[in-house]
Design a protein around this motif. Structure first.
Motif, PDB file in Angstrom:
ATOM      1  N   ILE A 163       0.950  -1.908  -4.746  1.00  0.00           N
ATOM      2  CA  ILE A 163       2.044  -1.576  -3.812  1.00  0.00           C
ATOM      3  C   ILE A 163       2.605  -2.859  -3.227  1.00  0.00           C
ATOM      4  N   VAL A 184       4.836  -4.063  -0.231  1.00  0.00           N
ATOM      5  CA  VAL A 184       5.328  -3.521   1.029  1.00  0.00           C
ATOM      6  C   VAL A 184       6.207  -4.548   1.741  1.00  0.00           C
ATOM      7  N   PHE A 204       0.354   1.119   7.327  1.00  0.00           N
ATOM      8  CA  PHE A 204      -1.037   1.098   6.872  1.00  0.00           C
ATOM      9  C   PHE A 204      -1.520   2.503   6.500  1.00  0.00           C
ATOM     10  N   LEU A 221      -0.520   2.947   3.099  1.00  0.00           N
ATOM     11  CA  LEU A 221      -1.292   2.093   2.183  1.00  0.00           C
ATOM     12  C   LEU A 221      -2.687   2.682   1.933  1.00  0.00           C
ATOM     13  N   LYS A 222      -3.260   3.288   2.986  1.00  0.00           N
ATOM     14  CA  LYS A 222      -4.593   3.890   2.820  1.00  0.00           C
ATOM     15  C   LYS A 222      -4.564   5.013   1.779  1.00  0.00           C
ATOM     16  N   GLY A 248      -2.662   5.124  -0.771  1.00  0.00           N
ATOM     17  CA  GLY A 248      -2.673   4.447  -2.063  1.00  0.00           C
ATOM     18  C   GLY A 248      -4.049   3.881  -2.401  1.00  0.00           C
ATOM     19  N   ILE A 249      -4.659   3.220  -1.428  1.00  0.00           N
ATOM     20  CA  ILE A 249      -5.966   2.571  -1.682  1.00  0.00           C
ATOM     21  C   ILE A 249      -7.003   3.632  -2.065  1.00  0.00           C
ATOM     22  N   ILE A 286      -2.090  -5.403  -3.033  1.00  0.00           N
ATOM     23  CA  ILE A 286      -1.017  -5.174  -2.064  1.00  0.00           C
ATOM     24  C   ILE A 286      -0.308  -6.496  -1.790  1.00  0.00           C
ATOM     25  N   ILE A 317      -5.810  -4.124   6.498  1.00  0.00           N
ATOM     26  CA  ILE A 317      -5.982  -3.791   5.071  1.00  0.00           C
ATOM     27  C   ILE A 317      -7.328  -4.327   4.590  1.00  0.00           C
TER      28      ILE A 317
END
Ligand code: SAM
Ligand code: SF4
Length: 323
Positions: free
Chosen positions: A13, A15, A49, A52-53, A55-56, A63, A83
């Protein structure tokens, strides 16, 4: 695991934390846009975030923080730390023009930053100024030195433009070789926001220029990297990022998230879906659904290979998508 409609695994990702920038590069944002996204529409680091979590948890392990100019956003180290603390082993990188890097490289590294890609188009102050429309070179070079000194891995991005910096390809390559940094020459990607008068060099023209002085071996694309690598006789490797080539998109593993919460599946096209409402409400399930929808519709390939797309230039602003 995140898989798009063409079977490509998405584990990366990018960002963008702001669309604003302290440079006015000819190929990206030659003039201050008439309209900036109002500050209140920008997602907070906590909201970015939260996405993003999602995705993670689905296997994203790379990232990249970009912009506009990401170092303009205050407390970037706190975002990196969020992150980094969430999961070990995430490859966290920044793409920056390095103008503001000198004072903060160490802080960013301590927070968990692993790597930096720094844009450097010229080693001549007046040419750097012509491209960025500001006297930038001294700060940028100091930023690079600082990043190397604190032990960050640095790659250099450079966009050769005909009649402007195209005669500096060898000089830029040798500067990076001396400092053991990989340079990646990026083909100029035509878009409606850029200065209409600029023309880029195709990857082949850049390689031909380097061949005048060096014997080159073709290495190939490294994993999912967009860069096609070449090696000099002494083992130094440089890359060419050539979105005009037809095979460029085959191994695309990335999506982009803008500062106001739009997920962009492909750099070329206008399509985007927003996760802003979902993350503002803390609704992880809704954010996850938007992500799956975006992946289902991720285009197979860009249209920069259509040589060149004179009539239908990309509307995408690089300063919004983060390149
Ligand atoms: N401001 C940061 C910087 O310049 O590194 C990050 C954002 S910038 C949009 C990310 C990358 O996109 C930079 O390496 C820049 O050179 C590249 N870029 C911007 N516009 C471009 C274009 N039209 N064609 C090719 N590369 C472009
Ligand atoms: Fe700013 Fe980077 Fe765009 Fe240049 S390329 S105007 S530094 S966002």
């Amino acid at each position: 695991m995140l898989i798009d409609g063409f079977g490509r695994r998405i584990n990366y990702i990018r960002v963008s934390v702001t669309e604003r920038c302290n440079f006015r590069c000819q190929y990206c944002m030659p003039e201050k846009p008439f309209f900036w996204v109002p500050k209140e529409n920008l997602l907070t680091f906590e909201e970015l975030f939260l996405f993003l979590k999602v995705g993670i948890d689905e296997g994203v392990d790379k990232i990249r923080i970009t912009g506009g100019e990401p170092l303009l956003r205050a407390d970037l180290d706190k975002f990196i730390r969020m992150i980094n603390d969430y999961k070990d082993g995430i490859d966290i990188a920044i793409t920056t023009n390095a103008y503001l890097l000198k004072g903060i490289a160490n802080k960013l590294k301590d927070a968990g930053l692993k790597r930096l890609n720094i844009s450097l188009d010229s080693l001549k102050p007046e040419i750097a100024q012509q491209i960025a429309q500001k006297d930038v070179l001294k700060n940028v070079l100091e930023g690079i030195e600082e990043a190397l000194k604190v032990g960050l891995k640095v790659k250099i991005n450079s966009v050769p433009l005909k009649g402007i910096n195209s005669n500096e390809i060898i000089e830029l390559l040798e500067y990076c070789k001396d400092k053991k940094m990989q340079i990646r020459f990026i083909e100029y990607m035509e878009n409606i926001h850029a200065n209409k008068n600029i023309k880029g060099l195709y990857g082949k023209e850049i390689v031909d220029e380097i061949r005048k002085k060096y014997h080159l071996k073709k290495i190939g694309r490294e994993g999912n990297s967009p860069a096609f690598l070449y090696e000099l006789e002494d083992g130094y490797r440089f890359g060419i990022i050539d979105p005009h080539k037809h095979d460029f998109c085959e191994s695309c593993n990335r999506i982009r998230l803008t500062a106001e919460g739009n997920i962009i599946p492909c750099l070329y096209f206008d399509e985007a879906m927003s996760i802003a409402q979902a993350v503002k409400k803390g609704d992880v399930e809704a954010a996850s659904e938007v992500l799956r929808e975006v992946l289902k519709n991720k285009p197979e390939k860009n249209r920069w290979d259509e040589n060149p797309p004179e009539k239908e230039l990309s509307n995408r602003a690089f300063y919004q998508t983060g390149g």
